[in-house]
Design a protein around this motif. Structure first.
Motif: not given
Ligand SMILES: Nc1ncnc2c1ncn2[C@@H]1O[C@H](COP(=O)(O)OP(=O)(O)OP(=O)(O)O)[C@@H](O)[C@H]1O
Ligand SMILES: [Mg+2]
Lengths: 525, 303
Positions: B179-183, B176-177, B172-173, B186, B169-170
């Motif tokens: 910055r979203a994972a960073d927030t 894909e995006h 793929r995240a 991750i 999941l991580r």
């Protein structure tokens, strides 16, 4: 009555190359309150929030949560301290489901392998169950199995809120949550916010809409040019007083405009049909006409075909059938550049995607519509000096707040990005202006400015097609109002006949709004 | 019947390096790093596996050397792409040239007589008892050398990791995006490094297959474009393990058919038949519009 501060910023300072984005900012948030944050574009609101959430490291200053100092090295610390943030641009992964987006980073696993870190089997059912109970508790209806890309923004926002609550956030930062919402979605959000605060959540709510502030805030904090300039109480504040606090001068909230003097038709659309990205009909047989020297406002709830209409008119999307004439010349199948060269200025709905090249400088963005013409180009060679000179003039004239003309557009604050687009589009001879949500995410001072620019374009003889989901904007700028619903223009009326209620009803798809034409004459008397 | 069985068995065998190469690309690209250096990683690992196994006379040490080489090459690609944010296509191209140059040189210097100590041999076939006795299916599926089995098992493992675990999941995240994972706390950089290097291990295994399971010794440029075909298989397989496996199998099938039919049509030039699997790959790759991970190829800049 003294309340315990749940969150405190003390002397936070943040510098970016050429900008002091936050200058010793203090902020206090009390338990269970909605603290509204106001400030011009580029005042530093988002920067402050990013520091509180651990995305930016402050250059100076301290952050205290529930009486304890916290070193926010990354969002991990912020999440741990109970802070959740809904960003100005959503942080959701379109190709994943609601469940996946929510659990990302705090996954639950089950089964044999769950002892091995990160390699256990994700327990989707458990996560979906928790999402379900959170959505019950706070009245945030979502379907855990939906893919984000299929959800309207209003629902996506709920997912963002649940994402924070799922991590046990009791401090919620909402950065311009209403900028992308329809009025109805915004109402639903306010109910949700009340719900949350009643259950002990504290909220920081950033917005440019003064009406909202007066309605939902318990306290108001105002920033200007990186500083906290004061707080206000919604009971005693007025829209005018808040605007003045933000901008540092009196702002005329009402648009001043004289009588329209319509001339020749400039834009003529006949029986236009346009499909959306999924090849479904979005514009279904629209005919309209905009004359020189008048503003036609297209009102409508977002997603009723406005975007497809505008994209078809500007050459960004093919029309399935029908005709478009600009200045008497058929432009139905023109390329975007040909449309521009026919004297069309376009302010697109999505400024990040269609308005600017984020990785280019402000200067280069300002000449995107003309870089290939003299004096900006001599043959195949660009004349950067000319481009830069023009950029300096425009930055000055349109009051773009940027450290320099060489700053990348992506680093500007939201409202300043918008001003760069407006500056560029108004800097060549315009006979038709197509503006889609021209003031979304823009501060009151800049709204005043952009509105005046639009009116002055009209007064110089341009035809203006204004598309907006803000009813106020439509009603205060338009000379005629067209209401769009399900891909059709359901009614066109002169501004004098366009009452708020009538347009609102038509936007909601109620054909019966026609009946209050009997009421209308009485109102005019 | 005999012919069909041998062709299918050979198809699975020759699909192995393609599938492994595609899985290498999968880990890298799903986490957001374009990897066109699979070819070079494979080639280098093939050479090192052959070199070490020959000089130590140990297949096991050859495997270790091949895996480490793949991971190290991938590490190089990761540092250049993630830390220094160089264009990932350029980094990959440079690594491919580097591998061609280095392996060519070491081959001339150490892997030809009189220096060459002689091959340590190849892995023996390991027919699975009972299962391999089943008619038709037995020889096709259960009479192979070890890396073929490993590849098939990995297909299921990667499917599980990608779709059912936090790791997947991580990964793929982040692809894909980021910055979203960073927030969400991750670590984007760690996730990318780890996955690119896991990809390197798999490319290494594909290289090991070439020298220690297929040919028995190293040859100049012996990967012969398999790393690129692997990429095509990854893309045609939509960045999923089963998809990539299927595409690799298709290539393997064409290749096996080509090998077996060469003797049947001596009047057709061999080169023409050898071209067919590649041609098929190109044709098949144009069938569907691929949708890559949204952030693939974009270096992540922390705010
Ligand atoms: N990553 C960055 N790099 C450089 N400068 C930045 C960066 N982020 C913000 N800035 C600058 O810092 C200042 C404050 O920006 P910020 O985004 O905090 O404003 P804001 O109050 O949120 O404005 P808006 O209402 O338009 O969203 C602006 O001048 C902006 O250009
Ligand atoms: Mg902001």
């Amino acid at each position: 009555m003294t309340k315990t501060p749940v969150l405190e910023a003390r002397g936070l300072t943040k510098r970016f190359p050429g900008v002091l984005a936050n200058d010793a900012v203090d902020l206090t948030l009390h338990k269970g309150e909605v603290l509204a944050m106001l400030g011009e574009n580029g005042a530093g609101k988002t920067t402050l929030m990013n520091m509180l959430y651990g995305l930016y490291r402050p250059d100076e200053g301290e952050i205290w949560v529930n009486g304890r100092r916290v070193e926010m090295a990354s969002p991990n610390e912020a999440i741990h301290a109970g802070i959740g943030m809904v960003h100005q641009h959503f942080m959701l992964i379109p190709v994943m489901t609601v469940t996946e987006n929510i659990m990302l980073g705090v996954e639950e696993t089950r089964g044999l392998l769950s002892r091995i870190p990160m390699l256990g089997r994700i327990n989707r059912r458990e996560v979906a169950g928790r999402i379900h109970s959170l959505s019950q508790q706070y009245n945030l209806a979502v379907n855990p199995d939906d893919f984000i890309r299929n959800l309207p923004v209003g629902i996506q926002q709920r997912v963002e809120i649940i994402k924070a609550l799922y991590r046990h956030a009791d401090i919620l930062i909402l950065d311009e949550p209403t900028a992308v919402l329809t009025p109805q979605e915004a109402e639903e959000l306010f109910v949700i916010m009340r719900n949350l605060t009643q259950q002990g959540v504290s909220i920081i709510f950033i917005t440019h809409k003064l009406k909202e502030v007066l309605r939902v805030a318990d306290r108001i904090a105002v920033m200007r040019q990186g500083r906290m300039v004061g707080t206000a109480q919604p009971a005693t504040a007025t829209e005018a007083s808040l605007a003045e606090m933000m901008v540092g001068r009196k702002v005329i909230l009402q648009v001043k405009k004289g009588e329209a003097h319509p001339g020749q038709p400039v834009l003529q659309v006949q029986d236009l049909y346009v499909d959306d990205d999924r090849r479904q009909p979005a514009v279904q047989g629209i005919s309209l006409e905009v004359r020189a020297g008048e503003i036609l406002g297209v009102a409508g709830v977002q997603g009723n075909g406005q975007r497809e209409l505008v994209e078809a008119l500007t050459g960004l999307r093919p029309a399935r059938s029908g005709q478009v004439h600009i200045g008497g010349v058929e432009t139905t199948h023109y390329l975007p550049r040909q449309v521009t060269e026919s004297g069309v200025a376009h302010i697109p709905e999505d400024r990040e995607k269609h308005g600017l090249v984020m990785a280019y400088t402000v200067a280069d963005n300002l000449c995107l519509n003309r870089y290939y013409l003299p004096p900006f180009a001599q043959g195949p060679v660009l004349n950067q000096t000319q481009i830069d000179d023009e950029a300096r003039t425009l930055v000055q004239k349109f009051d773009v707040r940027t450290p320099s003309i060489y700053t990348h557009a992506g680093n500007l604050s939201g409202g300043n990005k918008q001003k760069v687009i407006v500056a560029r589009e108004f800097s060549h001879p315009v006979r038709l202006l197509i503006a889609n949500q021209p003031t979304r995410g823009v501060d009151v001072g800049s709204i005043e400015f952009i509105h005046n620019q639009i009116v002055s374009q009209r007064d110089q003889g341009s035809a203006v097609l204004l598309v907006s989901a803000e009813l106020d904007e439509i009603l205060s700028l338009s000379d005629r109002v067209a209401v769009m619903f399900h891909g059709q223009i359901v009614k066109v009326m002169p501004i004098a006949e366009a009452s708020r209620e009538k347009v609102g009803l038509l936007m909601a798809g109620s054909a019966t709004a026609d009946t209050d034409e009997q009421v209308q004459p009485q109102v005019i008397k | 019947m005999e012919l069909v069985t041998t062709v299918l068995q050979l198809a699975l065998t020759t699909a192995t390096p393609i599938a492994l190469g595609a899985y290498a690309g999968l880990f890298s690209e799903r986490s957001g790093v374009v990897n066109i250096a699979i070819e070079g990683m494979m080639l280098m690992a093939a050479m090192m596996a052959s070199f070490v196994s020959a000089y130590t006379n140990s297949l096991f040490l050859g495997v270790v050397a091949g895996l480490l080489t793949g991971a190290l090459m991938a590490g190089l690609h990761a540092v250049v792409s993630i830390k220094y944010k160089t264009d990932q296509i350029i980094s990959g191209t440079v690594i491919n040239f580097l591998a061609a140059g280095v392996t060519g040189h070491l081959y001339q210097a150490y892997l030809v007589p009189p220096r060459w100590p002689g091959s340590a041999g190849t892995f023996p076939a390991m027919p699975i008892p009972v299962l391999s006795d089943i008619p038709i299916i037995g020889p096709i599926l259960f009479d192979h050398q070890p890396i073929v089995y490993i590849m098939v098992i990995l297909t299921f493992v990667i499917h599980y990791v990608l779709w059912y675990t936090p790791w997947g999941l991580r990964m793929r995240a982040v692809g894909e995006h980021p910055r979203a994972a960073d927030t969400l706390g991750i670590n984007v950089y760690f996730t990318r490094y780890a996955n690119v290097m896991i990809g390197g291990l798999l490319a290494g295994l594909a290289g090991i297959w070439l020298t220690l399971e297929w040919v028995g010794s190293f040859n100049i440029n012996m990967t012969n474009g398999r790393g690129f075909i692997a990429l095509a298989a990854l893309i045609f397989g939509r960045w999923t393990p089963f998809g990539a496996f299927g595409a690799a199998l298709l290539f393997g099938l064409a290749n096996a058919a080509q090998i077996r039919t060469q003797t049947m049509f001596p009047q057709v030039p061999a080169e023409f038949l050898q071209m067919l699997p590649y041609l098929l790959t190109i044709l098949v790759a144009t069938l569907r519009r691929p949708i890559p991970p949204a952030a693939v190829g974009q270096p992540y800049e922390k705010a």
